[in-house]
Design an enzyme around this catalytic site. Structure first.
Site, PDB file in Angstrom:
ATOM      1  N   ARG A 176       8.422  -7.788   1.305  1.00 27.22           N
ATOM      2  CA  ARG A 176       7.557  -7.567   0.142  1.00 27.22           C
ATOM      3  C   ARG A 176       8.378  -7.258  -1.101  1.00 27.22           C
ATOM      4  O   ARG A 176       8.140  -7.799  -2.169  1.00 27.22           O
ATOM      5  CB  ARG A 176       6.578  -6.424   0.436  1.00 27.22           C
ATOM      6  CG  ARG A 176       5.219  -6.852   0.993  1.00 27.22           C
ATOM      7  CD  ARG A 176       5.319  -7.643   2.290  1.00 27.22           C
ATOM      8  NE  ARG A 176       4.017  -8.002   2.847  1.00 27.22           N
ATOM      9  CZ  ARG A 176       3.379  -7.300   3.784  1.00 27.22           C
ATOM     10  NH1 ARG A 176       3.928  -6.206   4.295  1.00 27.22           N
ATOM     11  NH2 ARG A 176       2.196  -7.698   4.221  1.00 27.22           N
ATOM     12  N   ASP A 205       7.300 -12.559   5.280  1.00 27.54           N
ATOM     13  CA  ASP A 205       5.863 -12.316   5.113  1.00 27.54           C
ATOM     14  C   ASP A 205       5.331 -13.272   4.065  1.00 27.54           C
ATOM     15  O   ASP A 205       6.061 -14.163   3.604  1.00 27.54           O
ATOM     16  CB  ASP A 205       5.600 -10.841   4.734  1.00 27.54           C
ATOM     17  CG  ASP A 205       4.240 -10.371   5.253  1.00 27.54           C
ATOM     18  OD1 ASP A 205       3.225 -10.972   4.868  1.00 27.54           O
ATOM     19  OD2 ASP A 205       4.184  -9.416   6.046  1.00 27.54           O
ATOM     20  N   HIS A 275       0.669 -14.205   8.100  1.00 24.37           N
ATOM     21  CA  HIS A 275       1.702 -13.657   7.209  1.00 24.37           C
ATOM     22  C   HIS A 275       2.806 -14.675   6.943  1.00 24.37           C
ATOM     23  O   HIS A 275       3.983 -14.325   6.879  1.00 24.37           O
ATOM     24  CB  HIS A 275       2.298 -12.380   7.818  1.00 24.37           C
ATOM     25  CG  HIS A 275       1.347 -11.222   7.807  1.00 24.37           C
ATOM     26  ND1 HIS A 275       1.233 -10.353   6.747  1.00 24.37           N
ATOM     27  CD2 HIS A 275       0.446 -10.789   8.721  1.00 24.37           C
ATOM     28  CE1 HIS A 275       0.311  -9.441   7.006  1.00 24.37           C
ATOM     29  NE2 HIS A 275      -0.193  -9.683   8.204  1.00 24.37           N
ATOM     30  N   GLU A 340      -2.805  -9.812  12.450  1.00 26.61           N
ATOM     31  CA  GLU A 340      -3.695 -10.194  11.344  1.00 26.61           C
ATOM     32  C   GLU A 340      -3.752 -11.700  11.081  1.00 26.61           C
ATOM     33  O   GLU A 340      -3.664 -12.140   9.939  1.00 26.61           O
ATOM     34  CB  GLU A 340      -3.270  -9.460  10.058  1.00 26.61           C
ATOM     35  CG  GLU A 340      -3.391  -7.960  10.189  1.00 26.61           C
ATOM     36  CD  GLU A 340      -2.990  -7.197   8.926  1.00 26.61           C
ATOM     37  OE1 GLU A 340      -3.693  -6.254   8.576  1.00 26.61           O
ATOM     38  OE2 GLU A 340      -1.968  -7.534   8.303  1.00 26.61           O
ATOM     39  N   TRP A 416      -0.703  -0.125  16.524  1.00 26.84           N
ATOM     40  CA  TRP A 416      -0.616   0.256  15.103  1.00 26.84           C
ATOM     41  C   TRP A 416      -1.972   0.505  14.469  1.00 26.84           C
ATOM     42  O   TRP A 416      -2.116   1.350  13.596  1.00 26.84           O
ATOM     43  CB  TRP A 416       0.145  -0.845  14.331  1.00 26.84           C
ATOM     44  CG  TRP A 416      -0.469  -2.204  14.469  1.00 26.84           C
ATOM     45  CD1 TRP A 416      -0.379  -3.018  15.562  1.00 26.84           C
ATOM     46  CD2 TRP A 416      -1.274  -2.905  13.517  1.00 26.84           C
ATOM     47  NE1 TRP A 416      -1.078  -4.180  15.341  1.00 26.84           N
ATOM     48  CE2 TRP A 416      -1.640  -4.151  14.085  1.00 26.84           C
ATOM     49  CE3 TRP A 416      -1.714  -2.600  12.226  1.00 26.84           C
ATOM     50  CZ2 TRP A 416      -2.422  -5.081  13.429  1.00 26.84           C
ATOM     51  CZ3 TRP A 416      -2.495  -3.535  11.559  1.00 26.84           C
ATOM     52  CH2 TRP A 416      -2.838  -4.758  12.154  1.00 26.84           C
ATOM     53  N   TYR A 444       2.261   5.582   9.352  1.00 24.54           N
ATOM     54  CA  TYR A 444       2.318   4.627   8.243  1.00 24.54           C
ATOM     55  C   TYR A 444       2.897   5.293   7.014  1.00 24.54           C
ATOM     56  O   TYR A 444       2.222   6.004   6.289  1.00 24.54           O
ATOM     57  CB  TYR A 444       0.922   4.023   7.983  1.00 24.54           C
ATOM     58  CG  TYR A 444       0.759   2.744   8.761  1.00 24.54           C
ATOM     59  CD1 TYR A 444       1.120   2.717  10.107  1.00 24.54           C
ATOM     60  CD2 TYR A 444       0.331   1.568   8.178  1.00 24.54           C
ATOM     61  CE1 TYR A 444       1.051   1.547  10.838  1.00 24.54           C
ATOM     62  CE2 TYR A 444       0.252   0.393   8.900  1.00 24.54           C
ATOM     63  CZ  TYR A 444       0.615   0.392  10.233  1.00 24.54           C
ATOM     64  OH  TYR A 444       0.555  -0.762  10.953  1.00 24.54           O
ATOM     65  N   GLU A 497       4.612  -3.176  -0.028  1.00 22.43           N
ATOM     66  CA  GLU A 497       3.905  -3.677  -1.218  1.00 22.43           C
ATOM     67  C   GLU A 497       4.151  -2.793  -2.438  1.00 22.43           C
ATOM     68  O   GLU A 497       4.215  -3.271  -3.560  1.00 22.43           O
ATOM     69  CB  GLU A 497       2.387  -3.741  -0.981  1.00 22.43           C
ATOM     70  CG  GLU A 497       1.949  -4.809  -0.017  1.00 22.43           C
ATOM     71  CD  GLU A 497       1.854  -4.274   1.402  1.00 22.43           C
ATOM     72  OE1 GLU A 497       2.618  -3.348   1.752  1.00 22.43           O
ATOM     73  OE2 GLU A 497       1.040  -4.792   2.168  1.00 22.43           O
TER      74      GLU A 497
HETATM   75  C1  TNX Z   1      -1.057  -3.934   7.813  1.00 26.64           C
HETATM   76  S1  TNX Z   1       0.600  -3.107  10.159  1.00 26.64           S
HETATM   77  C2  TNX Z   1       0.004  -4.797   8.015  1.00 26.64           C
HETATM   78  C3  TNX Z   1       0.960  -5.001   6.898  1.00 26.64           C
HETATM   79  C4  TNX Z   1       0.544  -4.289   5.647  1.00 26.64           C
HETATM   80  C5  TNX Z   1       0.040  -2.894   5.987  1.00 26.64           C
HETATM   81  C6  TNX Z   1      -0.336  -2.063   4.790  1.00 26.64           C
HETATM   82  C7  TNX Z   1       0.669  -4.622  10.284  1.00 26.64           C
HETATM   83  C8  TNX Z   1       1.104  -5.168  11.544  1.00 26.64           C
HETATM   84  N1  TNX Z   1       0.305  -5.387   9.222  1.00 26.64           N
HETATM   85  O1  TNX Z   1       1.127  -6.384   6.666  1.00 26.64           O
HETATM   86  O2  TNX Z   1       1.630  -4.224   4.799  1.00 26.64           O
HETATM   87  O3  TNX Z   1      -1.094  -3.022   6.818  1.00 26.64           O
HETATM   88  O4  TNX Z   1      -0.538  -0.721   5.155  1.00 26.64           O
END
Ligand code: TNX
Length: 560
Positions: A176, A205, A275, A340, A416, A444, A497
């Site tokens: 980032r 990412d 990502h 994600e 997580w 976090y 970020e």
């Molecule tokens: C989730 S934790 C994400 C990151 C983001 C973060 C922001 C994870 C595996 N993915 O891509 O930066 O939340 O808190």
């Protein structure tokens, strides 16, 4: 009333001075003040040890490479300039003796004894010796009177110490906002002090690709420059300021060696198949057909996914793995992300992916994750990496009952998502996967540390995570010691970020990483928030003297 108080106070003061001067047994806390993470076992013994001006150091060990250990001890003592330091020969009398001792079990284990005759550190491996030195460093530091510029006597004791979890990790996110290699080294230096042994680098990412792949120079050519994110733009700063940089392969080799010398494993993360906007900006042919002609803005979050049907995806990934395998020692953990993935918005809508689903007999687009990673793991097989993935379940919050995809048995999972830790512990226990704990509730480091702390950066609704929450979150969720053998470690993640540089990274890391370090190292019954809270200022004073940014948890301390 005041006179009575004054009398009581002076009586108390003289009694405690008396007990100190006459060598009565000091309190455990006084003897171990400042130790983070707290050791497994401390036994107090009679007497005190006052360091003389001239210090003779002896190392009784062979076989391993002790140069860095010797240098570390020497530098530690030379930071007290009124003391003279010299190395003596084996068998000579010494003030600090480091001795190889095969009976100490575990590469990170050590024992430290302070007797009226001197200090002895024993270990069966250089890493344990190094950790013994880190403990000694904290004791010397907390027993040094900076006004008088001399040591107060050290209480005699024996510490027998080894870690609770094998893996104690932090994660940085140079994808980032790039963090130059010298910044990473500074971060590593601090990690060693708290016996943290793993640093994950989130190298890729949507917003950037930060590792040079020689066969694909395009990846870094297109993706190593982005506008600074609005979260990370400091007020008054030129908003068009560019964020740029990547690690060349020789930078990465240098970092691996630097970390390795300090007993720290670097874990590279190549986050796929979500990502991946940066990867797809460089290689439109790896996109799903619907996105082939769209314009990608490097730096923007895009919820796009790498194509699972294009053969080219697997070719490029194969090249990347091959080059990484030439940089990292065999057996290194390699994180493949897997988090994600916006499957419903991507693969599920693509004709070629629908066709693949039919051919494979899948009824849900999610099943393609198993197909995709199945092929990725076949590509990886020759290189001997130990794979990792973010643990994803069939839902992002409870109820969630299954894994999103069939994780191969040798994949280490990282839990997580907030609220899902107990579920992930249970699922991994029954499926036999190794698990690392990085719970959103406590680990976090991108979340603010207190109300209104850095308000300009807290605009996407991140929950406040205080030092106390980081320390006290019950990692094992009440599961017994017998049932948590598959948990191999803890990790705190600093997503980038809003992290424009290493100063901000340090500020967000300390002191919460100290809480994570203690969760990772210290046995449950030895942990105490009250004690930890009193010891934290010693660590922060040290960081202050070294010019390392940190946040004072002022909310914890009453005015004197
Ligand atoms: C989730 S934790 C994400 C990151 C983001 C973060 C922001 C994870 C595996 N993915 O891509 O930066 O939340 O808190």
């Amino acid at each position: 009333m005041n006179m009575i108080r004054a009398f009581c106070l002076s009586l108390f003061a003289s009694l405690s001075l008396w007990s100190f001067a006459y060598g009565q047994s000091p309190s455990l806390e006084q003897a171990t003040v400042g130790l983070i993470p707290y050791p497994q076992e401390v036994k107090l013994s009679k007497g005190l040890y006052r360091l003389p001006q001239r210090l003779r150091l002896v190392l009784e060990a062979e076989g391993q490479d002790w140069a860095f250990v010797k240098k570390t001890l020497e530098e530690l003592l030379r930071s007290y300039p009124e003391h003279q330091v010299a190395w003596g020969r084996v068998g000579e009398r010494s003030e600090v003796l480091m001795r190889y001792d095969a009976s100490i079990v575990g590469r990170e284990a050590y024992s430290l004894t302070i007797s009226p005759r001197g200090i002895t550190i024993k270990a069966s491996h250089r890493q344990g010796m190094l950790y013994g030195l880190m403990t000694l460093a904290q004791l010397l530091d907390s027993h040094y009177d900076r006004r008088l510029e001399r040591f107060m006597p050290l209480e005699c004791l024996t510490i027998n110490d080894s870690p609770r979890y094998a893996l104690r990790a932090l994660m940085l996110d140079p994808a980032r906002h790039f963090l130059p290699k010298e910044a990473i080294k500074r971060y590593i230096d601090q990690m060693l002090c708290y016996k943290l042994n793993t640093l994950q680098l989130h190298l890729t990412d949507d917003q950037g690709w930060r590792i040079a792949i020689e066969k694909h120079p395009h990846l870094t050519a297109v993706n190593s420059t982005r506008p600074r994110s609005r979260w990370a733009t400091r007020s008054g700063e030129d908003k068009r300021r560019k964020e740029e940089g990547y690690y060349t392969q020789s930078d990465m080799r240098e970092l691996i060696a630097y970390a390795n010398e300090r007993g720290i494993e670097l874990i590279p993360e190549i986050d796929i198949p979500g990502h991946t906007a940066a990867l797809l900006a460089a290689y439109p042919e790896l996109r799903m057909e619907a996105h082939r002609d769209s314009t990608f803005v490097v730096g923007a979050v895009d919820n796009v996914m790498l194509s699972a049907t294009s053969e080219r995806s697997y070719e490029v990934l194969g090249d990347i793995f091959e080059e990484l395998s030439r940089l990292f020692p065999r057996g290194t953990r390699l994180h493949l992300g897997g988090d994600e993935s916006a499957i419903a918005r991507n693969w599920a809508l693509s004709p070629s992916h629908q066709q693949l689903m039919r051919a494979e007999g899948y009824d849900k687009a999610e099943d393609l994750m198993g197909y995709f990673f199945g092929r990725v793991y076949r590509l990886l097989a020759p290189y001997g990496f130990r794979p990792m993935q973010w643990c994803e379940l069939d839902n992002i919050r409870l109820p969630a009952n299954r894994y999103l995809m069939p994780y191969p048995q040798d994949v280490t999972l990282v839990t997580w998502r907030m609220g899902l830790t107990p579920k992930c512990i249970k699922l991994t226990r029954s499926s036999g996967h190794q698990l690392i704990l990085a719970p959103g509730e406590s680990a976090y480091l991108d979340y603010p540390q207190w109300y209104n702390d850095l308000p300009e950066y807290n605009n996407w609704g991140m929950p406040m995570t205080s030092l106390e929450q980081s320390y006290n979150f019950d990692l094992r969720s009440g599961i017994s010691e017998q049932d948590d053998r598959h948990i191999i470690g803890v990790m705190a993640t600093l997503w980038g970020e809003a992290i424009p540089d290493i100063e901000r990274a340090m500020y967000m890391t300390y002191p919460r990483a100290l809480a994570i370090a203690e969760q990772g190292w210290t046995r449950h019954h030895q942990r105490s928030w009250q004690r930890f809270k009193r010891f934290v200022p010693y660590a922060l004073d040290r960081l202050e003297r070294q010019g390392v940014a940190h946040r004072r948890p002022v909310e914890l301390y009453e005015s004197p």
